[in-house]
Motif scaffolding. Structure first.
Motif, PDB file in Angstrom:
ATOM      1  N   LEU A 178      -2.336 -33.963  19.441  1.00 15.74           N
ATOM      2  CA  LEU A 178      -1.942 -35.053  17.584  1.00 15.74           C
ATOM      3  C   LEU A 178      -2.540 -34.665  16.380  1.00 15.74           C
ATOM      4  CD1 LEU A 178      -1.161 -37.870  17.187  1.00 15.74           C
ATOM      5  CD2 LEU A 178      -3.647 -39.257  17.593  1.00 15.74           C
ATOM      6  N   ILE A 179      -3.651 -33.969  16.655  1.00 14.81           N
ATOM      7  CA  ILE A 179      -4.612 -34.306  15.154  1.00 14.81           C
ATOM      8  C   ILE A 179      -4.264 -32.405  14.544  1.00 14.81           C
ATOM      9  CG2 ILE A 179      -6.333 -35.866  16.024  1.00 14.81           C
ATOM     10  CD1 ILE A 179      -8.249 -33.363  16.391  1.00 14.81           C
ATOM     11  N   TYR A 180      -4.644 -31.744  15.179  1.00 14.71           N
ATOM     12  CA  TYR A 180      -4.276 -30.367  15.061  1.00 14.71           C
ATOM     13  C   TYR A 180      -2.622 -29.507  14.679  1.00 14.71           C
ATOM     14  CZ  TYR A 180      -8.667 -29.486  16.365  1.00 14.71           C
ATOM     15  OH  TYR A 180     -10.419 -30.336  17.440  1.00 14.71           O
ATOM     16  N   PRO A 181      -2.583 -29.050  13.868  1.00 10.74           N
ATOM     17  CA  PRO A 181      -4.153 -28.820  13.278  1.00 10.74           C
ATOM     18  C   PRO A 181      -4.581 -28.807  11.325  1.00 10.74           C
ATOM     19  CG  PRO A 181      -1.637 -27.387  12.086  1.00 10.74           C
ATOM     20  CD  PRO A 181      -1.771 -28.822  13.038  1.00 10.74           C
ATOM     21  N   LEU A 182      -5.598 -28.973  11.232  1.00 12.61           N
ATOM     22  CA  LEU A 182      -6.581 -29.689  10.037  1.00 12.61           C
ATOM     23  C   LEU A 182      -6.638 -28.959   8.841  1.00 12.61           C
ATOM     24  CD1 LEU A 182      -9.005 -31.066  11.533  1.00 12.61           C
ATOM     25  CD2 LEU A 182      -8.087 -32.315  11.596  1.00 12.61           C
ATOM     26  N   SER A 183      -4.859 -28.710   8.542  1.00 12.61           N
ATOM     27  CA  SER A 183      -4.943 -27.709   7.407  1.00 12.61           C
ATOM     28  C   SER A 183      -5.818 -28.554   5.944  1.00 12.61           C
ATOM     29  CB  SER A 183      -3.599 -28.375   6.297  1.00 12.61           C
ATOM     30  OG  SER A 183      -3.095 -27.553   5.546  1.00 12.61           O
ATOM     31  N   LYS A 184      -6.976 -27.496   5.915  1.00 10.86           N
ATOM     32  CA  LYS A 184      -7.817 -27.371   4.297  1.00 10.86           C
ATOM     33  C   LYS A 184      -6.676 -27.172   3.027  1.00 10.86           C
ATOM     34  CE  LYS A 184     -11.556 -26.028   2.038  1.00 10.86           C
ATOM     35  NZ  LYS A 184     -13.313 -25.130   2.634  1.00 10.86           N
ATOM     36  N   THR A 185      -5.688 -26.137   3.633  1.00 10.42           N
ATOM     37  CA  THR A 185      -4.800 -26.073   2.249  1.00 10.42           C
ATOM     38  C   THR A 185      -4.250 -27.631   1.982  1.00 10.42           C
ATOM     39  OG1 THR A 185      -4.253 -23.660   2.720  1.00 10.42           O
ATOM     40  CG2 THR A 185      -2.274 -24.927   1.907  1.00 10.42           C
ATOM     41  N   ASP A 186      -3.385 -28.486   2.964  1.00  8.54           N
ATOM     42  CA  ASP A 186      -3.041 -29.305   2.655  1.00  8.54           C
ATOM     43  C   ASP A 186      -3.396 -30.842   2.292  1.00  8.54           C
ATOM     44  OD1 ASP A 186      -0.181 -27.301   2.034  1.00  8.54           O
ATOM     45  OD2 ASP A 186       0.261 -27.346   3.866  1.00  8.54           O
ATOM     46  N   LEU A 187      -4.608 -30.760   2.490  1.00 10.41           N
ATOM     47  CA  LEU A 187      -5.908 -31.618   2.242  1.00 10.41           C
ATOM     48  C   LEU A 187      -4.692 -32.951   3.720  1.00 10.41           C
ATOM     49  CD1 LEU A 187      -8.470 -33.135   0.786  1.00 10.41           C
ATOM     50  CD2 LEU A 187      -6.097 -33.900  -0.833  1.00 10.41           C
ATOM     51  N   ASP A 188      -5.271 -32.045   4.937  1.00 11.82           N
ATOM     52  CA  ASP A 188      -5.613 -33.180   6.176  1.00 11.82           C
ATOM     53  C   ASP A 188      -5.815 -34.519   5.876  1.00 11.82           C
ATOM     54  OD1 ASP A 188      -4.366 -32.822   9.053  1.00 11.82           O
ATOM     55  OD2 ASP A 188      -5.799 -34.456   9.398  1.00 11.82           O
ATOM     56  N   PRO A 189      -4.999 -35.172   6.651  1.00 10.06           N
ATOM     57  CA  PRO A 189      -5.158 -37.628   6.064  1.00 10.06           C
ATOM     58  C   PRO A 189      -6.593 -37.195   6.549  1.00 10.06           C
ATOM     59  CG  PRO A 189      -2.896 -37.040   6.523  1.00 10.06           C
ATOM     60  CD  PRO A 189      -3.394 -35.462   6.490  1.00 10.06           C
ATOM     61  N   LEU A 190      -6.697 -36.124   7.501  1.00  7.16           N
ATOM     62  CA  LEU A 190      -7.751 -36.600   8.111  1.00  7.16           C
ATOM     63  C   LEU A 190      -9.090 -36.357   7.984  1.00  7.16           C
ATOM     64  CD1 LEU A 190      -7.427 -35.745  12.426  1.00  7.16           C
ATOM     65  CD2 LEU A 190      -7.825 -38.465  10.974  1.00  7.16           C
ATOM     66  N   ARG A 191      -8.243 -35.064   6.849  1.00 10.63           N
ATOM     67  CA  ARG A 191     -10.381 -34.887   6.371  1.00 10.63           C
ATOM     68  C   ARG A 191     -10.278 -35.166   5.352  1.00 10.63           C
ATOM     69  NH1 ARG A 191     -11.201 -28.904   5.861  1.00 10.63           N
ATOM     70  NH2 ARG A 191     -12.793 -29.515   3.987  1.00 10.63           N
ATOM     71  N   VAL A 192      -9.693 -36.254   4.290  1.00 11.33           N
ATOM     72  CA  VAL A 192      -8.994 -37.411   3.732  1.00 11.33           C
ATOM     73  C   VAL A 192     -10.499 -38.281   3.806  1.00 11.33           C
ATOM     74  CG1 VAL A 192      -8.791 -39.015   1.892  1.00 11.33           C
ATOM     75  CG2 VAL A 192      -7.670 -36.637   2.024  1.00 11.33           C
ATOM     76  N   THR A 193     -10.147 -38.966   4.957  1.00 11.88           N
ATOM     77  CA  THR A 193     -10.123 -39.950   5.509  1.00 11.88           C
ATOM     78  C   THR A 193     -11.618 -39.632   6.465  1.00 11.88           C
ATOM     79  OG1 THR A 193      -8.275 -40.490   7.217  1.00 11.88           O
ATOM     80  CG2 THR A 193     -10.514 -41.690   7.821  1.00 11.88           C
ATOM     81  N   HIS A 194     -12.556 -39.135   6.820  1.00 10.43           N
ATOM     82  CA  HIS A 194     -13.816 -38.207   6.711  1.00 10.43           C
ATOM     83  C   HIS A 194     -14.725 -38.601   5.576  1.00 10.43           C
ATOM     84  CE1 HIS A 194     -17.340 -35.603   6.818  1.00 10.43           C
ATOM     85  NE2 HIS A 194     -17.573 -36.450   8.015  1.00 10.43           N
TER      86      HIS A 194
END
Length: 391
Positions: free
Chosen positions: A273-289
């Motif tokens: 469900l959560i992977y990949p956590l893309s840094k290039t495309d600014l994954d929503p989970l990165r934004v949430t964190h």
């Protein structure tokens, strides 16, 4: 550039300076330097090992906030034309600085690879294409398409700031509308795989500007909508709990990447469900964190926090104020540190020494620049003394 408000400066506004901006921007610069040294065990102190966002999100968000702070003030006092010219002038300064940094870094890597007869340096740092076709590589560098490793954040900021005059009037009047448009662009870019190409052909920008603009605009919108910012930063117990849970889950994920036994505890369906956590495309989970972290920081570190003015934190704050020059120095220092660890000694003591000496060099540069700028300013005229005329 003393009193710089963004990664590339821009001049300060009136009123009391918010030390939080300088402190966390300076801290981000230290973290970026440490993370750019491969196999450095002291990178364990940086945010990327304790969550799913890192110093880059902090840097871009603060840059958007301070760009709005500085240039919206110019727009209000002097009009759109001057505000736009000042933004474009800053873009030109950033661009020239980037080209100088590109040249210096490429020369540093090429010289190191030749002296130590280690072509892996050129490949790892992403300059192998330069040796294959120097003319084409230089031409592509001028249009920001050819970039060695670790230089990606500066072209991103140049492009975001270049577009800033187009959104500045609307950002000042309707910040939430601008944020809504930015959110739509972010969603579309992720769904439709929008990104910009790089050189050599086949690559894309490591920091997708169509996605990362969201954090930049978010910072600017919150600066222009203090009522909304205050509402979001209000101390509500349920928001504190949610933010804390997000940070704890992010910590678990970050540790699962480092320790296999923790990763084995993650259910397969969660991973899918959560992977990949893309840094290039600014994954929503990165934004949430990142937003959860910002919320708790705002609660714990008010604007008038007295500890920010303590002398022990002065080096961090100075680096934050001289962010462009310090960032450029950190790129060269991190590769020098990597060279020492690879070619001479990779012991824990050497890693510690390289880390301390690199940060010390960044602080020294920031101190010298601050001293020069303060000495270069004309002294303030003394206030006239009113004497009793006897009348």
């Amino acid at each position: 550039m003393g009193g710089s408000a963004t990664i590339g400066g821009g001049g300060g506004g009136g009123g009391e300076r918010d030390l939080r901006l300088d402190f966390f921007r300076g801290l981000a610069l230290w973290f970026i330097f440490i993370d750019h040294i491969p196999a450095n065990q002291f990178a364990w102190v940086t945010p990327r090992n304790f969550g799913i966002s890192d110093a880059t999100e902090m840097f871009v968000f603060i840059s958007g906030y301070t760009a709005s702070l500085v240039y919206a003030k110019v727009l209000a006092e002097r009009g759109f034309a001057l505000a736009a010219v000042r933004v474009l002038h800053r873009c030109w300064t950033l661009y020239v600085t980037y080209i100088v940094l590109f040249t210096a870094f490429t020369a540093q890597v090429a010289y190191t690879a030749r002296v130590f007869d280690n072509p892996l340096f050129a490949e790892e740092m992403g300059i192998a294409a330069y040796f294959a076709d120097p003319a084409a590589a230089l031409t592509q560098a001028l249009v920001l398409k050819f970039r060695p490793a670790n230089l990606d954040v500066l072209p991103l900021y140049i492009l975001l700031l270049l577009c800033f005059p187009l959104m500045l009037p609307a950002l000042r009047r309707q910040p939430l509308v601008v944020l809504a448009v930015s959110t739509a662009l972010y969603v579309a870019a992720r769904r439709l795989d929008w990104n910009l190409p790089t050189y050599p052909a086949g690559g894309v920008w490591y920091f997708n500007p169509f996605a990362w603009q969201f954090l930049f605009v978010l910072g600017g919108a919150l600066q222009q909508a203090p009522g909304i910012a205050a509402l979001l930063a209000a101390r509500r117990w349920w928001m504190v709990v949610v933010a804390a849970v997000v940070l704890l889950l992010s910590l678990y994920l970050a540790l699962s990447w480092q320790f296999a036994f923790i990763g084995a505890l993650t259910p397969q369906w969660v991973s899918e469900l959560i992977y990949p956590l893309s840094k290039t495309d600014l994954d929503p989970l990165r934004v949430t964190h990142f937003l959860a972290m910002v919320y708790l920081i705002v609660l714990l570190v008010p604007r008038n926090a007295g500890w920010l003015a303590r002398p022990v934190l002065r080096p961090v704050i100075l680096c934050g104020r001289q962010s462009l020059q310090v960032f450029c120095a950190s790129i060269l220092l991190s590769f020098a540190g990597q060279t020492i660890l690879v070619q001479f000694d990779a012991s824990l003591f050497s890693q510690f020494s390289v880390t301390v000496m690199g940060i010390s060099g960044m602080v020294l540069l920031a101190r010298l620049l601050s001293w020069y700028q303060s000495a270069d300013r004309p002294p303030r005229a003394a206030a006239p003394v009113l004497r009793d005329s006897g009348t």
